[in-house]
Every structure is written in structure tokens, then in C-alpha cells.
Design an enzyme around this catalytic site. Structure first.
Site, short mmCIF file in Angstrom:
data_model
loop_
_atom_site.label_atom_id
_atom_site.label_comp_id
_atom_site.label_asym_id
_atom_site.label_seq_id
_atom_site.Cartn_x
_atom_site.Cartn_y
_atom_site.Cartn_z
N LEU A 37 0.82 -1.22 0.00
CA LEU A 37 0.00 0.00 0.00
C LEU A 37 0.85 1.27 0.00
O LEU A 37 0.34 2.36 -0.22
CB LEU A 37 -0.97 0.01 1.19
CG LEU A 37 -2.06 -1.07 1.20
CD1 LEU A 37 -3.14 -0.73 2.22
CD2 LEU A 37 -2.70 -1.28 -0.16
N THR A 62 -1.94 -1.16 11.35
CA THR A 62 -2.75 -1.33 12.55
C THR A 62 -1.95 -1.15 13.84
O THR A 62 -2.49 -1.38 14.92
CB THR A 62 -3.43 -2.73 12.55
OG1 THR A 62 -2.43 -3.72 12.32
CG2 THR A 62 -4.49 -2.83 11.48
N TYR A 125 -3.78 6.84 14.26
CA TYR A 125 -4.48 5.72 13.63
C TYR A 125 -5.93 6.11 13.29
O TYR A 125 -6.38 5.96 12.15
CB TYR A 125 -4.46 4.51 14.56
CG TYR A 125 -5.27 3.32 14.09
CD1 TYR A 125 -4.96 2.65 12.92
CD2 TYR A 125 -6.35 2.86 14.85
CE1 TYR A 125 -5.71 1.54 12.49
CE2 TYR A 125 -7.10 1.75 14.44
CZ TYR A 125 -6.78 1.11 13.26
OH TYR A 125 -7.52 0.03 12.84
N LYS A 129 -7.46 6.52 9.54
CA LYS A 129 -8.54 5.64 9.08
C LYS A 129 -9.77 6.45 8.70
O LYS A 129 -10.46 6.11 7.73
CB LYS A 129 -8.89 4.61 10.17
CG LYS A 129 -7.81 3.57 10.44
CD LYS A 129 -7.60 2.59 9.30
CE LYS A 129 -8.74 1.61 9.17
NZ LYS A 129 -8.44 0.58 8.11
N TRP A 150 -11.92 -4.29 18.03
CA TRP A 150 -11.39 -5.33 18.92
C TRP A 150 -11.38 -6.71 18.23
O TRP A 150 -11.91 -7.69 18.74
CB TRP A 150 -12.22 -5.40 20.20
CG TRP A 150 -12.19 -4.19 21.08
CD1 TRP A 150 -12.12 -2.89 20.72
CD2 TRP A 150 -12.27 -4.20 22.52
NE1 TRP A 150 -12.15 -2.08 21.83
CE2 TRP A 150 -12.24 -2.86 22.95
CE3 TRP A 150 -12.37 -5.21 23.50
CZ2 TRP A 150 -12.29 -2.49 24.30
CZ3 TRP A 150 -12.44 -4.85 24.84
CH2 TRP A 150 -12.39 -3.51 25.22
N1 LIG Z 1 -7.39 -5.62 14.66
C1 LIG Z 1 -8.32 -4.87 15.24
O1 LIG Z 1 -8.56 -4.95 16.44
C2 LIG Z 1 -9.12 -3.90 14.41
C3 LIG Z 1 -10.06 -3.08 15.06
C4 LIG Z 1 -10.80 -2.19 14.29
C5 LIG Z 1 -10.62 -2.13 12.92
N2 LIG Z 1 -9.70 -2.92 12.33
C6 LIG Z 1 -9.52 -2.80 10.89
O2 LIG Z 1 -9.85 -4.04 10.32
C7 LIG Z 1 -9.05 -4.27 9.16
C8 LIG Z 1 -8.41 -5.64 9.25
O3 LIG Z 1 -7.63 -5.68 10.42
P1 LIG Z 1 -6.82 -6.97 10.85
O4 LIG Z 1 -7.09 -7.18 12.29
O5 LIG Z 1 -7.04 -8.06 9.88
O6 LIG Z 1 -5.35 -6.38 10.72
P2 LIG Z 1 -3.96 -7.14 10.78
O7 LIG Z 1 -4.13 -8.53 11.21
O8 LIG Z 1 -3.04 -6.23 11.51
O9 LIG Z 1 -3.56 -7.17 9.25
C9 LIG Z 1 -3.27 -6.02 8.55
C10 LIG Z 1 -2.63 -6.43 7.26
O10 LIG Z 1 -2.28 -5.23 6.56
C11 LIG Z 1 -1.05 -5.47 5.97
N3 LIG Z 1 -0.31 -4.25 5.68
C12 LIG Z 1 0.23 -3.37 6.55
N4 LIG Z 1 0.91 -2.42 5.87
C13 LIG Z 1 0.80 -2.75 4.56
C14 LIG Z 1 1.28 -2.18 3.37
N5 LIG Z 1 2.04 -1.10 3.35
N6 LIG Z 1 0.97 -2.78 2.20
C15 LIG Z 1 0.23 -3.89 2.16
N7 LIG Z 1 -0.26 -4.49 3.26
C16 LIG Z 1 0.03 -3.91 4.44
C17 LIG Z 1 -0.27 -6.33 6.93
O11 LIG Z 1 0.72 -6.98 6.19
P3 LIG Z 1 1.94 -7.80 6.82
O12 LIG Z 1 1.35 -9.10 7.24
O13 LIG Z 1 2.87 -7.89 5.65
O14 LIG Z 1 2.45 -6.96 7.95
C18 LIG Z 1 -1.35 -7.25 7.44
O15 LIG Z 1 -1.43 -8.40 6.65
C19 LIG Z 1 -8.08 -3.09 9.08
O16 LIG Z 1 -8.62 -2.14 8.21
C20 LIG Z 1 -8.09 -2.53 10.48
O17 LIG Z 1 -7.81 -1.13 10.47
C21 LIG Z 1 -8.95 -3.82 13.04
#
Ligand SMILES: NC(=O)c1ccc[n+]([C@@H]2O[C@H](COP(=O)([O-])OP(=O)(O)OC[C@H]3O[C@@H](n4cnc5c(N)ncnc54)[C@H](OP(=O)(O)O)[C@@H]3O)[C@@H](O)[C@H]2O)c1
Length: 300
Positions: A37, A62, A125, A129, A150
Site C-alpha cells: 500500500l 494497525t 491511527y 482511518k 477489537w
Molecule cells: N485488529 C483490530 O482490532 C481492528 C479493530 C478495528 C478495525 N480494524 C480494521 O480491520 C481491518 C483488518 O484488520 P486486521 O485485524 O485483519 O489487521 P492485521 O491482522 O493487523 O492485518 C493487517 C494487514 O495489513 C497489511 N499491511 C500493513 N501495511 C501494509 C502495506 N504497506 N501494504 C500492504 N499491506 C500492508 C499487513 O501486512 P503484513 O502481514 O505484511 O504486515 C497485514 O497483513 C483493518 O482495516 C483494520 O484497520 C482492526
């Protein structure tokens, strides 16, 4: 129906791949290095070679605390990249789903947040977002923004795995007891997004552009930690005592919302999907993580 999902190693992307199996939806995962990204010049060729019917942008920076020190990078990944993905999807005449966060709110409400509540992010963050939400909205009218909270799963990094891993080395854990939210299983979030994708496939568009989708039931981090360790104890995993502490006893770079509960009724009404109760989902995820650790399977 073919959906290109960014963030291939993340919790949501991996859950989408698992939950779409056998449901007539092909998930194509993309991530670093082929879809970074921070390198928007590569987006068009990935879109061209995959030729999806829809894009779900599940990738994000994240690291909530880390971003306080690198706001420009946070905005590149969480706002500028979604803007470009949305622009390209509009040019290709396909819809985009952007996943967003409870951190767009300041957490001062006494009620679960509804979609019409005004955002007021307090962290880099949350600001990045929110900028991503607005960019997607302005670049592609055929969009959906889904805020969640969460998120936990057996994959990647999350609070459930942090607590289980801390309990392997410490007998007593201190956990914040005055911040509340809705723990959300990544598999449930994936099921909800797939329901929305099917809706879009069968209709001309999405009913509305902005939705909340989070697990049922309210928890503090302390209650969540206790539940994780109760299940862990029951299935032979690590054990520790949990001591409740106040937010100001926990040192962190970024301020966490005190109450970031999300009201998910609009999503349930329009797409007919409701996420499960967080206690049930924590039980099965903890069970799976411990089973995988015993059998040597990969829960990374
Ligand atoms: N986790 C939470 O508690 C939470 C809460 C609210 C909202 N969200 C939102 O939900 C969505 C999914 O979250 P998730 O929990 O699945 O997140 P996650 O497990 O942290 O995964 C995020 C992914 O984004 C990838 N990423 C980071 N920087 C990147 C870049 N420059 N180019 C390409 N990929 C990149 C990471 O890649 P790498 O594996 O290579 O690092 C990882 O695979 C996100 O939009 C997040 O903001 C999450």
C-alpha cells in the site's frame, strides 16, 4: 464472484479466505510485496491481472502506538492507498469495501455509537482511518465502509494471543478495566462482509455507504482477558491471575477510547447478518489456538 482482498497475512484477509470456501465466492489474497500500500503505482497492474468483481481493502497500518511516531506513513497506508484503490475501482466499474475502526470515535459517549454519530478521532491511527473512509467515499460512489472493533482470531497478532502468550511466562497480568468495546471474531467480520458482497452481487448497489459491524456484547479488556484465561485453563492452556487496573496505570503512546461500543443494528437490518456473542467466539478461538499449539499446527 471474484473478490480481491488486500492484506493477505492479516486476520481479516485470512478469515475471508477460510469463510468464503464452498460459498461460490473466490477470494484472491494480495499483499506485500506484490501489493504494497506504500507503492500505489503497482495497484493498477494487480487489479488488471486479477480482474476482480469487487475489492475488499483489509490491509491497514494497525500498529496504533507505532503510528503516533510515523503519521506520514500511517496516512500513506490508511488514507492515500485506499483513495487510490477506490479511484481505480471506480474506473474499473467495480465496488470497493473499506474496513474501518471504532477509533474514529473519541470514546466519550455513554451509548454504543451509531453510524450518524460524529467522529472525533484522538489518535494518528483514528485520524488516518477516518481520512481513508472519506477518501473512499469521495473516489468511488459504489463503496461500503464497515467499521469494526477489537478483532481477534487464531491468526496473526491480537489481544487473545497476547494474553495467552503473556500467561506462559507470568503468573499475574495487569489489564485495563475501564475501557469498553465489542470484541469481534475475525470469522464473524468475514461472514458479515461476505453477506454484504452477496447483497451487492444480487442488487444494483449497497443500501447505504456506512455501517458498524462488531461482536455482540460489551466487555472491558479485563473481562476479555479473564474469559480468555478461563477457557485456557479449561482446555489445558496457560494460566495466570488477572488484576484490573485503570487506563492511567497503563503506559501507551496512543490514547484508547474509553467506550467504543458500536451499534451494529443497521448492518443486521440491511444485510441480515449479526456477529456472534464475544464470549462464545473467544471460547472457540482460544480452544483452536491451544489445540494448534498442542498439535504443532500453524496459528501464526
Ligand atoms: N485488529 C483490530 O482490532 C481492528 C479493530 C478495528 C478495525 N480494524 C480494521 O480491520 C481491518 C483488518 O484488520 P486486521 O485485524 O485483519 O489487521 P492485521 O491482522 O493487523 O492485518 C493487517 C494487514 O495489513 C497489511 N499491511 C500493513 N501495511 C501494509 C502495506 N504497506 N501494504 C500492504 N499491506 C500492508 C499487513 O501486512 P503484513 O502481514 O505484511 O504486515 C497485514 O497483513 C483493518 O482495516 C483494520 O484497520 C482492526
Amino acid at each position: 464472484m471474484k473478490i480481491l482482498v488486500t492484506g493477505k497475512n492479516g486476520q481479516l484477509a485470512r478469515s475471508l479466505a477460510v469463510r468464503a470456501q464452498g460459498r461460490g465466492i473466490e477470494i484472491v489474497l494480495a499483499g506485500r510485496p506484490e501489493l504494497d500500500l506504500e507503492n500505489p503505482s503497482a495497484f493498477a497492474s494487480v487489479l488488471k491481472s486479477v480482474a476482480p468483481d469487487m475489492v475488499i481493502n483489509a490491509a491497514a497500518h494497525t500498529g496504533v502506538d507505532q503510528q503516533e511516531d510515523e503519521p506520514q506513513r500511517a496516512f500513506r497506508i490508511n488514507a492515500e492507498a485506499p483513495a487510490e484503490l477506490a479511484r481505480l475501482t471506480r474506473m474499473a466499474a467495480i465496488p470497493i469495501i473499506q474496513v474501518s475502526t471504532d477509533y474514529v470515535f473519541d470514546g466519550k459517549s455513554g451509548e454504543p455509537y451509531v453510524e450518524s454519530d460524529g467522529p472525533n478521532p484522538q489518535t494518528v491511527y483514528g485520524c488516518s482511518k477516518l481520512a481513508g473512509e472519506l477518501a473512499v467515499r469521495s473516489q468511488n460512489p459504489d463503496h461500503l465502509v464497515v467499521r469494526t472493533a477489537w478483532v481477534f482470531s487464531q491468526y496473526g497478532r491480537n489481544f487473545v494471543k497476547t494474553i495467552l502468550s503473556a500467561a506462559q511466562t507470568r503468573k499475574r497480568l495487569q489489564v485495563v478495566a475501564d475501557q469498553f468495546g465489542n470484541p469481534t471474531a475475525a470469522h464473524d467480520l468475514a461472514d458479515g462482509l461476505l453477506a454484504a458482497a452477496r447483497f451487492r452481487r444480487d442488487h444494483q448497489g449497497f443500501p447505504q455507504g456506512l455501517y458498524h459491524l462488531a461482536g455482540q456484547g460489551r466487555a472491558s479488556w479485563y473481562e476479555l482477558a479473564r474469559q480468555i484465561l478461563e477457557i485456557s485453563k479449561a482446555v489445558g492452556g496457560p494460566i495466570a491471575d488477572v488484576e484490573p487496573i485503570a487506563s492511567d496505570q497503563w503506559v501507551a503512546m496512543a490514547l484508547r477510547p474509553a467506550n467504543s461500543e458500536l451499534n451494529s443494528e443497521r448492518f443486521a437490518n440491511d444485510f441480515g447478518y449479526r456477529a456472534g456473542d464475544w464470549r462464545d467466539r473467544v471460547s472457540s478461538v482460544v480452544g483452536n489456538i491451544i489445540k494448534d499449539s498442542v498439535t504443532g499446527q500453524d496459528s501464526r
